[in-house]
Write an enzyme that holds these catalytic residues in place. Structure first.
Site, short mmCIF file in Angstrom:
data_model
loop_
_atom_site.label_atom_id
_atom_site.label_comp_id
_atom_site.label_asym_id
_atom_site.label_seq_id
_atom_site.Cartn_x
_atom_site.Cartn_y
_atom_site.Cartn_z
N CYS A 98 1.14 14.16 3.04
CA CYS A 98 0.19 13.08 2.78
C CYS A 98 -1.05 13.40 3.59
O CYS A 98 -1.05 13.25 4.81
CB CYS A 98 0.78 11.72 3.19
SG CYS A 98 -0.44 10.38 3.10
N CYS A 101 -2.83 9.96 5.12
CA CYS A 101 -2.20 9.17 6.19
C CYS A 101 -0.81 9.73 6.45
O CYS A 101 -0.68 10.82 7.02
CB CYS A 101 -2.20 7.68 5.87
SG CYS A 101 -1.65 7.21 4.22
N SER A 102 0.24 9.02 6.02
CA SER A 102 1.59 9.49 6.34
C SER A 102 2.61 8.97 5.35
O SER A 102 3.73 8.67 5.73
CB SER A 102 1.96 9.05 7.76
OG SER A 102 1.83 7.64 7.84
N CYS A 103 2.24 8.82 4.07
CA CYS A 103 3.16 8.29 3.06
C CYS A 103 4.43 9.15 3.04
O CYS A 103 4.35 10.39 2.98
CB CYS A 103 2.51 8.31 1.69
SG CYS A 103 1.08 7.24 1.61
#
Lengths: 192, 124, 94
Positions: A98, A101-103
């Site tokens: 991702c 962000c950090s999906c």
């Protein structure tokens, strides 16, 4: 603990206290979410992978609708984003990142690992995927295509890794025991 | 950038024959895909345990989302609004807490004064 | 407008970042670039509005494939990059 951390600890206490005072959220509700999140782990994804390796019907369901396939294994998916599953083949390898962000497929893999959230991983995975794989000690044959999946929106993506050779007579539980977190993100290959 | 400058920029950059990198465009600081500054940063695969602070911030965010107080996109927007040096200096969940606090203040869930008092009490 | 698998598209070459506060889920590295629709993923609320707690329309989301060599022009790039993109960022190409 640094000064910074102490300040953040106080800020968190203050926010949680205020939300409780105002009846917006209680510490018990937060504790419940922590317990539920702590209970999710790569072992859940590993069970799905192992089932897909031994059961062609489940494999088809997993690839068509990851959310239903997770639910079929008793994994709670209510409120979780839809789960998509990417099938590795001898010709095609998937790597999930991702960049924004950090999906991460938390419902089936738990909290994202530290490195998944790092600037290095997020920057390099799309531009130099084989270099990133090398950091994990993973080397793919030259003729395997690498498909990087940038998880940018509402789906969460999990990799269905290749079943390693030499495991033909293994049962499902034993197969599940060798599937690791990184195998389902695509940074490593399953090894028996 | 003025509208004219932007239009000219767009014309020059609008096809795949360009030789510049995507990051030469006016990207936002959190938009990290392929950004050269991090290309030499090795990925450290060693496991990393979350602290009690990390897990509580995570749980708090989930409760606020489930109750419709703030969405995950509001969380992201708040993180993206951090200054770039702060974004890279703070830990992952420190960023979250900054964003949650700013969002709750902006939405009037509590006021600056209430927060100041609560921080003093939390330190007592 | 619904896009079907195989449709060639160009990602809008738009930079809302230059116009003030915004929240965009279209990575910078595909703006203005050419890709191919792989599949329709469903309709989802527009994150650009959700981020500001505004009413958010449901928009079609697609998986779109790009050639990383055309983006970074480097031999060690991967073979494909697959990204979720909302329909309002995509322009049909013939």
């Amino acid at each position: 603990m640094s000064v910074q951390d102490t300040a953040d600890e106080r800020l968190l206490r203050a926010v949680v206290d205020l939300l409780a005072q105002k009846a917006v959220a209680t510490p018990a509700e937060i504790a419940e979410r922590i317990a539920i999140t702590d209970a999710a782990s790569p072992a859940q994804g590993a069970r799905m992978v192992a089932r897909a390796w031994v059961d062609p019907e489940y494999r088809a369901l997993l690839l068509a609708d990851g959310t239903r396939a997770a639910e079929a294994m008793g994994i709670p998916m209510r409120g979780a984003p839809p789960l998509g599953v990417l099938e590795n083949t001898p010709e095609l390898h998937h790597l999930v990142v991702c960049t924004l962000c950090s999906c991460y497929p938390r419902a089936v893999l738990g909290y994202p690992p530290f490195w998944y959230k790092s600037a290095g991983y997020r920057a390099r995975a799309v531009r130099d995927p084989r270099g990133v794989l090398a950091d994990f000690g993973t080397v793919l044959p030259e003729d395997v295509r690498v498909r990087v999946v940038d998880s940018t929106a509402d789906f969460r993506w999990m990799v269905l890794p290749l079943r390693p050779a030499g495991t033909e007579d293994w049962d499902e539980a034993r197969l599940a025991s060798i599937v690791r977190e990184g195998d389902m993100i695509g940074v490593t290959l399953v090894s028996p | 950038m003025t509208d004219t400058a932007r239009a000219g920029y767009r014309r020059r950059m609008s096809d795949d024959t360009r030789t510049t990198l995507p990051e030469d465009r006016p990207r936002a600081m959190h938009d990290l895909g392929g950004v050269s500054r991090f290309l030499c940063e090795p990925v450290d695969p060693s496991p990393h345990t979350l602290t009690a602070f990390d897990r509580e911030v995570d749980g708090l965010r989930q409760v606020l989302g489930m109750k419709g107080v703030m969405s995950v996109d509001e969380l992201r927007r708040g993180i993206e609004a951090l200054a770039e040096d702060e974004y890279h200096r703070l830990s992952y969940y420190q960023r979250w807490l900054r964003s949650i606090t700013a969002t709750l203040l902006r939405k009037g869930v509590f006021t600056e004064d209430e927060l100041r008092t609560a921080i003093q009490e939390a330190g007592a | 407008m619904m896009l079907t698998p195989g449709q060639r598209v160009r990602v809008r070459d738009d930079w809302p970042e230059t116009r003030g506060p915004c929240h965009i889920r279209t990575p910078h590295y595909v703006r203005g670039r050419h890709g191919v629709v792989v599949r329709y993923l469903g309709d989802f609320a527009n994150p650009e509005d959700l981020a500001f707690a505004r009413p958010a329309a449901l928009l079609p989301l697609y998986h779109v494939r790009f050639d990383p060599h055309a983006i970074w022009r480097e031999p060690h790039a991967g073979d494909e990059v697959l990204i979720e993109l909302f329909g309002h960022w995509l322009e049909e190409e013939t």
